[in-house]
Design a protein around this motif. Structure first.
Motif, PDB file in Angstrom:
ATOM      1  N   LEU A 415      -5.205  -2.945   5.173  1.00 49.66           N
ATOM      2  CA  LEU A 415      -5.775  -2.125   4.103  1.00 49.66           C
ATOM      3  C   LEU A 415      -5.794  -2.875   2.778  1.00 49.66           C
ATOM      4  O   LEU A 415      -6.631  -2.606   1.913  1.00 49.66           O
ATOM      5  CB  LEU A 415      -4.944  -0.829   3.990  1.00 49.66           C
ATOM      6  CG  LEU A 415      -5.241   0.107   2.826  1.00 49.66           C
ATOM      7  CD1 LEU A 415      -6.656   0.657   2.933  1.00 49.66           C
ATOM      8  CD2 LEU A 415      -4.224   1.243   2.799  1.00 49.66           C
ATOM      9  N   GLU A 416      -4.895  -3.832   2.625  1.00 49.13           N
ATOM     10  CA  GLU A 416      -4.713  -4.541   1.359  1.00 49.13           C
ATOM     11  C   GLU A 416      -6.024  -5.135   0.834  1.00 49.13           C
ATOM     12  O   GLU A 416      -6.336  -5.031  -0.350  1.00 49.13           O
ATOM     13  CB  GLU A 416      -3.679  -5.649   1.560  1.00 49.13           C
ATOM     14  CG  GLU A 416      -3.296  -6.402   0.312  1.00 49.13           C
ATOM     15  CD  GLU A 416      -2.222  -7.435   0.617  1.00 49.13           C
ATOM     16  OE1 GLU A 416      -1.267  -7.533  -0.156  1.00 49.13           O
ATOM     17  OE2 GLU A 416      -2.358  -8.142   1.631  1.00 49.13           O
ATOM     18  N   LYS A 417      -6.831  -5.727   1.710  1.00 48.97           N
ATOM     19  CA  LYS A 417      -8.026  -6.432   1.241  1.00 48.97           C
ATOM     20  C   LYS A 417      -9.147  -5.481   0.828  1.00 48.97           C
ATOM     21  O   LYS A 417     -10.136  -5.914   0.251  1.00 48.97           O
ATOM     22  CB  LYS A 417      -8.525  -7.379   2.325  1.00 48.97           C
ATOM     23  CG  LYS A 417      -9.122  -6.695   3.546  1.00 48.97           C
ATOM     24  CD  LYS A 417      -9.603  -7.722   4.551  1.00 48.97           C
ATOM     25  CE  LYS A 417     -10.259  -7.062   5.764  1.00 48.97           C
ATOM     26  NZ  LYS A 417     -10.705  -8.042   6.758  1.00 48.97           N
ATOM     27  N   PHE A 418      -8.982  -4.167   1.096  1.00 49.24           N
ATOM     28  CA  PHE A 418     -10.029  -3.213   0.750  1.00 49.24           C
ATOM     29  C   PHE A 418      -9.768  -2.463  -0.555  1.00 49.24           C
ATOM     30  O   PHE A 418     -10.617  -1.701  -0.996  1.00 49.24           O
ATOM     31  CB  PHE A 418     -10.198  -2.186   1.876  1.00 49.24           C
ATOM     32  CG  PHE A 418     -10.782  -2.773   3.131  1.00 49.24           C
ATOM     33  CD1 PHE A 418     -12.140  -2.946   3.282  1.00 49.24           C
ATOM     34  CD2 PHE A 418      -9.953  -3.181   4.161  1.00 49.24           C
ATOM     35  CE1 PHE A 418     -12.671  -3.492   4.432  1.00 49.24           C
ATOM     36  CE2 PHE A 418     -10.473  -3.727   5.327  1.00 49.24           C
ATOM     37  CZ  PHE A 418     -11.829  -3.884   5.454  1.00 49.24           C
ATOM     38  N   LYS A 464       3.562  -0.324   2.966  1.00 40.54           N
ATOM     39  CA  LYS A 464       2.762  -0.949   1.909  1.00 40.54           C
ATOM     40  C   LYS A 464       1.381  -1.258   2.483  1.00 40.54           C
ATOM     41  O   LYS A 464       1.206  -1.283   3.713  1.00 40.54           O
ATOM     42  CB  LYS A 464       3.435  -2.220   1.389  1.00 40.54           C
ATOM     43  CG  LYS A 464       3.676  -3.290   2.449  1.00 40.54           C
ATOM     44  CD  LYS A 464       4.396  -4.502   1.868  1.00 40.54           C
ATOM     45  CE  LYS A 464       4.668  -5.549   2.939  1.00 40.54           C
ATOM     46  NZ  LYS A 464       5.377  -6.734   2.402  1.00 40.54           N
ATOM     47  N   PRO A 465       0.363  -1.489   1.648  1.00 41.28           N
ATOM     48  CA  PRO A 465      -0.998  -1.722   2.163  1.00 41.28           C
ATOM     49  C   PRO A 465      -1.088  -2.866   3.163  1.00 41.28           C
ATOM     50  O   PRO A 465      -1.878  -2.812   4.101  1.00 41.28           O
ATOM     51  CB  PRO A 465      -1.799  -2.018   0.888  1.00 41.28           C
ATOM     52  CG  PRO A 465      -1.062  -1.297  -0.190  1.00 41.28           C
ATOM     53  CD  PRO A 465       0.389  -1.399   0.167  1.00 41.28           C
ATOM     54  N   HIS A 466      -0.274  -3.910   2.988  1.00 44.50           N
ATOM     55  CA  HIS A 466      -0.330  -5.060   3.898  1.00 44.50           C
ATOM     56  C   HIS A 466       0.063  -4.676   5.322  1.00 44.50           C
ATOM     57  O   HIS A 466      -0.394  -5.299   6.292  1.00 44.50           O
ATOM     58  CB  HIS A 466       0.611  -6.161   3.383  1.00 44.50           C
ATOM     59  CG  HIS A 466       0.616  -7.388   4.241  1.00 44.50           C
ATOM     60  ND1 HIS A 466      -0.409  -8.312   4.238  1.00 44.50           N
ATOM     61  CD2 HIS A 466       1.515  -7.831   5.162  1.00 44.50           C
ATOM     62  CE1 HIS A 466      -0.135  -9.268   5.107  1.00 44.50           C
ATOM     63  NE2 HIS A 466       1.024  -9.012   5.682  1.00 44.50           N
ATOM     64  N   ASN A 467       0.897  -3.654   5.478  1.00 44.28           N
ATOM     65  CA  ASN A 467       1.382  -3.241   6.795  1.00 44.28           C
ATOM     66  C   ASN A 467       0.595  -2.074   7.375  1.00 44.28           C
ATOM     67  O   ASN A 467       1.028  -1.453   8.345  1.00 44.28           O
ATOM     68  CB  ASN A 467       2.870  -2.884   6.721  1.00 44.28           C
ATOM     69  CG  ASN A 467       3.736  -4.106   6.510  1.00 44.28           C
ATOM     70  OD1 ASN A 467       3.322  -5.228   6.797  1.00 44.28           O
ATOM     71  ND2 ASN A 467       4.926  -3.913   5.988  1.00 44.28           N
ATOM     72  N   ILE A 468      -0.550  -1.736   6.769  1.00 37.69           N
ATOM     73  CA  ILE A 468      -1.448  -0.716   7.313  1.00 37.69           C
ATOM     74  C   ILE A 468      -2.677  -1.436   7.852  1.00 37.69           C
ATOM     75  O   ILE A 468      -3.408  -2.080   7.101  1.00 37.69           O
ATOM     76  CB  ILE A 468      -1.856   0.308   6.237  1.00 37.69           C
ATOM     77  CG1 ILE A 468      -0.620   0.942   5.603  1.00 37.69           C
ATOM     78  CG2 ILE A 468      -2.768   1.365   6.846  1.00 37.69           C
ATOM     79  CD1 ILE A 468       0.293   1.688   6.559  1.00 37.69           C
ATOM     80  N   LEU A 469      -2.908  -1.349   9.169  1.00 37.64           N
ATOM     81  CA  LEU A 469      -4.045  -2.009   9.801  1.00 37.64           C
ATOM     82  C   LEU A 469      -5.156  -1.004  10.067  1.00 37.64           C
ATOM     83  O   LEU A 469      -4.900   0.187  10.292  1.00 37.64           O
ATOM     84  CB  LEU A 469      -3.613  -2.669  11.108  1.00 37.64           C
ATOM     85  CG  LEU A 469      -2.469  -3.689  10.992  1.00 37.64           C
ATOM     86  CD1 LEU A 469      -2.145  -4.278  12.357  1.00 37.64           C
ATOM     87  CD2 LEU A 469      -2.821  -4.802  10.015  1.00 37.64           C
ATOM     88  N   ILE A 534      -3.964   2.876  -3.707  1.00 38.12           N
ATOM     89  CA  ILE A 534      -5.245   3.114  -3.035  1.00 38.12           C
ATOM     90  C   ILE A 534      -6.243   3.741  -4.012  1.00 38.12           C
ATOM     91  O   ILE A 534      -7.410   3.357  -4.085  1.00 38.12           O
ATOM     92  CB  ILE A 534      -5.048   4.027  -1.806  1.00 38.12           C
ATOM     93  CG1 ILE A 534      -4.252   3.294  -0.725  1.00 38.12           C
ATOM     94  CG2 ILE A 534      -6.390   4.483  -1.239  1.00 38.12           C
ATOM     95  CD1 ILE A 534      -3.900   4.154   0.473  1.00 38.12           C
ATOM     96  N   VAL A 535      -5.766   4.715  -4.796  1.00 40.21           N
ATOM     97  CA  VAL A 535      -6.646   5.403  -5.748  1.00 40.21           C
ATOM     98  C   VAL A 535      -6.980   4.492  -6.928  1.00 40.21           C
ATOM     99  O   VAL A 535      -8.126   4.427  -7.371  1.00 40.21           O
ATOM    100  CB  VAL A 535      -5.989   6.702  -6.250  1.00 40.21           C
ATOM    101  CG1 VAL A 535      -6.904   7.398  -7.246  1.00 40.21           C
ATOM    102  CG2 VAL A 535      -5.680   7.630  -5.097  1.00 40.21           C
ATOM    103  N   GLY A 536      -5.991   3.777  -7.435  1.00 48.02           N
ATOM    104  CA  GLY A 536      -6.190   2.974  -8.637  1.00 48.02           C
ATOM    105  C   GLY A 536      -6.852   1.640  -8.397  1.00 48.02           C
ATOM    106  O   GLY A 536      -7.373   1.022  -9.321  1.00 48.02           O
ATOM    107  N   GLY A 537      -6.839   1.151  -7.146  1.00 45.37           N
ATOM    108  CA  GLY A 537      -7.433  -0.139  -6.862  1.00 45.37           C
ATOM    109  C   GLY A 537      -6.695  -1.293  -7.505  1.00 45.37           C
ATOM    110  O   GLY A 537      -7.287  -2.338  -7.796  1.00 45.37           O
TER     111      GLY A 537
END
Length: 632
Positions: A415-418, A464-469, A534-537
């Motif tokens: 998710l991190e890269k999005f 964290k975003p890095h650990n969400i695929l 996620i909301v704030g980018g």
């Protein structure tokens, strides 16, 4: 050196060993004698009444030897001549077994034994453990609400209720049926006393008899057991050795590990050569171990402790439904580690392919002198799970110092890269607000399952975003259980040495016990920080930017919500529905990062808040922790 003097004395001993091995007569099994286990299990399959034949991995208690089946697959026959199986202390009637697809059709005995079409009986929540049984694809759930006040429902919400069976105190009450995630569920449940969640196949909601028929017909269950095809192709029968607690291929001569060995002439030469090789190899290994222990005593002890810890864990948990690979399999499936997907402090991740063509992600852990805690955590945690929002562990490798984990492949990566602005603003790195909202809800459901949906509670400690695929449809899956901790479901506060997690997502109580005890609420805090990102980018604490970006993002959001100002987040076009979703996500995120763990909601509460309306959400107290500015 002293080791040089060792070889002149070893070679005469080696020659003696070889002579004794070659001169020893090989034991032979008398001609015509068949292994008793093979003989028992090759008998005609039993059944219940005139029903379907029962064979591996199933076995009927008191009719078939348990060695012909697999642990957890024991059946019994009811008075109507139907096979039934006990899962999670509940009895299920088996209507059909598909050995090709490994799928059962079952129905809860309460629904099947009730009088047809007359009423809906009271039962408890129907749940599956995930291993070795899980809900098959394309099934759904319904909410059964018992003890409903029919007059109240009809006057306020105009529902038609179903008659309930004799429920004791609720004898004259009605049962209301609502689909999964029905928005009316929150209000309706106030007029009923009991709620039960039951899996069913999709049914016609307009047909009044549809739900009663669906409950009686049951649902489809997928099972997992050790692979049997290799054994069957070699002429053997699949079974299980309970003394060794391991799968066995039952063959006419004797049980083998995975497949039978054929060819009498070939066997005459193979056995002496194998014995000779083992004898020579054993002597060489003894010499090498002796030299290594003399030269590197500290290294030997560390590796021995690590090996014992992991092997003890694998022995204690019994047969795993996931496959154990050897290291040569790992090299083959990754094409000698040709395509790297990512790298971290734990090691590297490579793209791979199984023999059936299925794509996988192979996580190869760095060699370490530690006691293997991270490896054990990941295998122990994720092998207990089965959920659409938890990444699937398909196998593992533990061979000396080589350790690897084989996961299902997620084509869209993390998710991190999005979500972060540091990545190029290309079309493939921009997700709609609707998708971001669904991702947040999916992660919340996955965490809710870890906290209360398993037999044991699993705390992740690194959300964290890095650990969400993300899969090909951008459905989120929680991954990386290296820091996870397993505890009993009734254990509210856990003890833990040291700090776990990633800076920026670690709950205050994990840093200092002055803020409260460590519990599942620590994962809630990490989830809240991630939702705000996620909301704030952007990172909640952006230490790489200029001084204006050092503003603690939760405080900035809180001020905007207080003043009811435009949020202007993620640089995406927002309609009214998007603004509603973003506002809910921000308020939920602020509730999740409350400093006092008791003020944070549970993950079940988070799901309810996200799926409800924002007008009923109160703005939480302002978090008092902030990130200190750097000195100029």
């Amino acid at each position: 050196m002293k080791t040089k003097n060792l070889f002149p004395t070893i070679f005469p001993l080696l020659n003696l060993c070889i002579f004794l091995i070659l001169s020893s007569p090989l034991p032979r099994k008398p001609q015509g004698v068949v292994d008793p286990y093979f003989q028992v299990c090759s008998a005609e399959p039993e059944n219940c009444g005139d029903g379907q034949p029962i064979k591996y991995p199933f076995h009927i208690r008191s009719k078939q030897n348990r060695s012909c089946g697999y642990p957890g697959f024991e059946l019994s026959c009811n008075n109507n001549g139907q096979p039934k199986i006990n899962i999670q202390s509940d009895d299920y009637i088996i209507h059909n077994i598909s050995y090709e697809t490994e799928i059962l059709r079952v129905s809860n005995s309460y629904f099947w034994n009730s009088t047809t079409g007359a009423c809906i009986p009271l039962t408890q929540n129907i749940s599956l453990p995930g291993a070795p049984f899980e809900l098959a694809p394309f099934q759904t759930h319904v909410n059964l609400l018992y003890g409903c006040n029919t007059s109240t429902l009809e006057s306020t919400l105009r529902f038609s209720a179903y008659p309930g069976c004799d429920h004791g105190e609720n004898k004259n009450s009605s049962v209301l049926v609502l689909p999964k995630n029905d928005p009316k569920l929150r209000n309706v449940s106030k007029a009923c006393t009991t709620r039960v969640v039951a899996p069913v196949e999709p049914y016609e909601r307009e047909n009044r008899d549809g739900i009663e028929r669906a409950l009686r017909n049951g649902f489809l269950v997928k099972w997992k057991a050790s692979e049997c095809s290799i054994c069957q192709e070699s002429g053997g029968l699949c079974g299980f050795n309970y003394s060794e607690w391991h799968f066995k291929c039952l063959c006419p001569d004797r049980p083998h590990a995975w497949h039978c060995i054929s060819g009498e002439n070939k066997q005459k030469w193979v056995i002496p050569l194998v014995v000779l090789s083992i004898g020579i190899g054993a002597v060489i290994v003894v010499i090498i171990i002796y030299c290594l222990r003399r030269k590197f005593p500290y290294l030997w002890k560390k590796e021995s402790v690590s090996h014992q810890n992991i092997e003890e864990f694998l022995r204690r948990v019994g047969p795993l439904v996931i496959r154990r690979y050897i290291y040569s399999d790992i090299k083959k499936m990754t094409n000698l580690f040709k395509e790297k997907l990512g790298q971290g402090g734990y090691g590297s991740v490579y793209k791979g392919k199984l023999l059936d063509g299925c794509l996988v992600a192979v996580k190869v852990l760095k060699e370490s002198r530690e006691n293997g805690e991270e490896f054990i955590n990941e295998v122990a945690s994720i092998s207990r799970t089965s959920h659409v929002n938890i990444v699937t562990l398909m196998g593992f490798c533990f061979e000396g110092s080589k350790r690897a984990l084989v996961y299902e492949f997620m084509p869209n990566g993390s998710l991190e890269k999005f979500i972060y602005k540091k990545y190029p603003s290309k079309a493939d790195h921009q997700l709609e607000w609707k998708t971001l909202y669904k991702i947040s809800v999916g992660i919340a459901r996955g965490l809710e399952y870890l906290h209360k949906g398993c037999n044991a509670r699993i705390l992740h400690f690194d959300i964290k975003p890095h650990n969400i695929l993300l899969d090909k449809n951008y459905h989120p899956k929680i991954s990386d259980f290296g820091l996870a901790k397993i505890c009993s479901r009734d254990e509210s506060i856990i003890s833990m040495l040291g700090t776990r997690g990633t800076v920026g997502y670690i709950a205050p109580e994990v840093f200092s016990r002055n803020f409260g005890g460590i519990s599942h609420k620590s994962d809630v805090y990490s989830y809240g920080m991630m939702v705000l990102e996620i909301v704030g980018g952007r990172k909640n604490i952006d230490i790489e930017g200029d001084r204006t970006s050092e503003t603690y993002f939760p405080h900035w959001i809180y001020k905007r919500l207080e003043l009811d100002e435009e949020l202007s987040l993620q640089s995406l076009v927002m309609n009214e529905e998007d603004r509603e979703s973003a506002k809910k996500m921000l308020i939920v995120g602020l509730w999740c990062i409350q400093i006092d763990p008791s003020n944070r909601p549970t993950m079940g509460g988070v799901v309810d808040m996200l799926e409800g309306s924002s007008e009923y959400l109160e703005i939480p107290p302002k978090p008092f922790l902030s990130f200190p500015s750097r000195s100029s």
